[in-house]
Write a protein that holds these residues in place. Structure first.
Motif, short mmCIF file in Angstrom:
data_model
loop_
_atom_site.label_atom_id
_atom_site.label_comp_id
_atom_site.label_asym_id
_atom_site.label_seq_id
_atom_site.Cartn_x
_atom_site.Cartn_y
_atom_site.Cartn_z
N ASP A 229 -7.21 5.05 12.75
CA ASP A 229 -6.82 5.96 11.90
C ASP A 229 -7.46 7.18 12.67
O ASP A 229 -8.12 7.19 13.66
CB ASP A 229 -7.26 5.99 10.69
N ILE B 231 -6.61 4.54 4.86
CA ILE B 231 -5.72 5.59 3.93
C ILE B 231 -6.65 6.56 3.46
O ILE B 231 -6.66 7.74 3.32
CB ILE B 231 -5.06 4.92 3.13
N ASN C 288 0.00 4.51 -2.18
CA ASN C 288 -1.30 5.11 -1.67
C ASN C 288 -1.13 6.04 -0.44
O ASN C 288 -1.39 7.23 -0.43
CB ASN C 288 -2.44 4.21 -1.26
N TYR C 289 -0.28 5.48 0.58
CA TYR C 289 -0.37 6.44 1.81
C TYR C 289 1.15 7.42 1.57
O TYR C 289 0.72 8.31 2.24
CB TYR C 289 0.03 5.52 2.93
N CYS D 243 0.92 -1.26 -0.12
CA CYS D 243 0.09 0.13 -0.02
C CYS D 243 0.82 1.36 0.01
O CYS D 243 0.19 2.38 0.26
CB CYS D 243 -0.86 0.01 1.19
N ILE E 253 2.24 5.13 8.90
CA ILE E 253 1.71 4.03 9.24
C ILE E 253 2.61 3.22 10.39
O ILE E 253 3.77 3.18 10.06
CB ILE E 253 1.48 3.05 8.14
N ILE F 82 0.98 9.96 4.81
CA ILE F 82 0.31 9.34 5.85
C ILE F 82 1.36 8.31 6.59
O ILE F 82 2.12 7.63 5.86
CB ILE F 82 -0.99 8.65 5.54
#
Length: 198
Positions: free
Chosen positions: A125, A98, A61-62, A58, A69, A67
């Motif tokens: 989240d 996300i 995308n993040y 992923c 994680i 973002i």
């Protein structure tokens, strides 16, 4: 067409194709569940290692949304599950987190002891969250709970339904905690194993 126009249309076609592919994949997965065509092949796997592999998948995308994680699952947690099914569940929950987390947000993946035989996997989240009405209707086909992500990402409305049914097929339970504008936590149970992962 000019070169810029050609590029713009090509990107639009690509995005629509990806959206259609995801819809078809979700419909096929859902159909397999309801036709009992899902094959269960449980094995002992290391949860930390497995989650890290999914996070890597992923990454694009993040990273686009900056973002962070965090995987706080310790290296000694092993679970007895079907790896493909577990990956589908976690990948859907992470992708969902996300999608509904704003830029520069945070997502935490952790595990807690649930009972003598099971652990609780948590994907939490600090995104836009949900009110009680939306949370209660997430799995109701008669109510449209689709909404765009924080960057305008589209949703097809089947991801969480598939997640819930896959969890229950394995004898687990899905729990949701959410508060509007404060984020969401999706939790589900899996069987813990005391054996060493392969």
């Amino acid at each position: 067409l000019t070169k810029d126009e050609f590029q713009e249309y090509a990107e639009l076609i690509n995005k629509q194709s990806q959206k259609t592919l995801k819809l078809l994949e979700s419909l096929l997965e859902w159909g397999k569940i309801h036709m009992d065509n899902i094959q269960f092949n449980p094995q002992v796997i290391n949860l930390n290692k497995n989650v890290n592999e999914i996070i890597l998948l992923c990454r694009d995308n993040y990273k686009q949304k900056n973002i962070e994680i965090n995987n706080s699952i310790s290296n000694d947690i092993n679970v007895f599950v079907d790896k493909t099914i577990l990956n589908t569940i976690i990948r859907n929950l992470l992708s969902n987190a996300i999608k509904f987390t704003s830029r520069d947000g945070e997502i935490h993946i952790s595990v807690e002891k649930f009972d003598k035989n099971n652990v609780l996997i948590i994907v939490k989240d600090n995104g836009i969250g949900m009110d009680n009405e939306l949370t209660e209707n997430l799995f109701n086909f008669q109510n449209n709970t689709n909404r765009k992500g924080t960057d305008g990402e589209t949703t097809i409305g089947l991801g969480l339904i598939i997640v819930k049914e896959l969890i229950e097929k394995q004898g687990g339970e899905l729990m949701i905690e959410s508060e509007l504008n404060k984020g969401s936590a999706f939790k589900f149970t899996v069987r813990q194993s005391n054996k060493n992962a392969k």
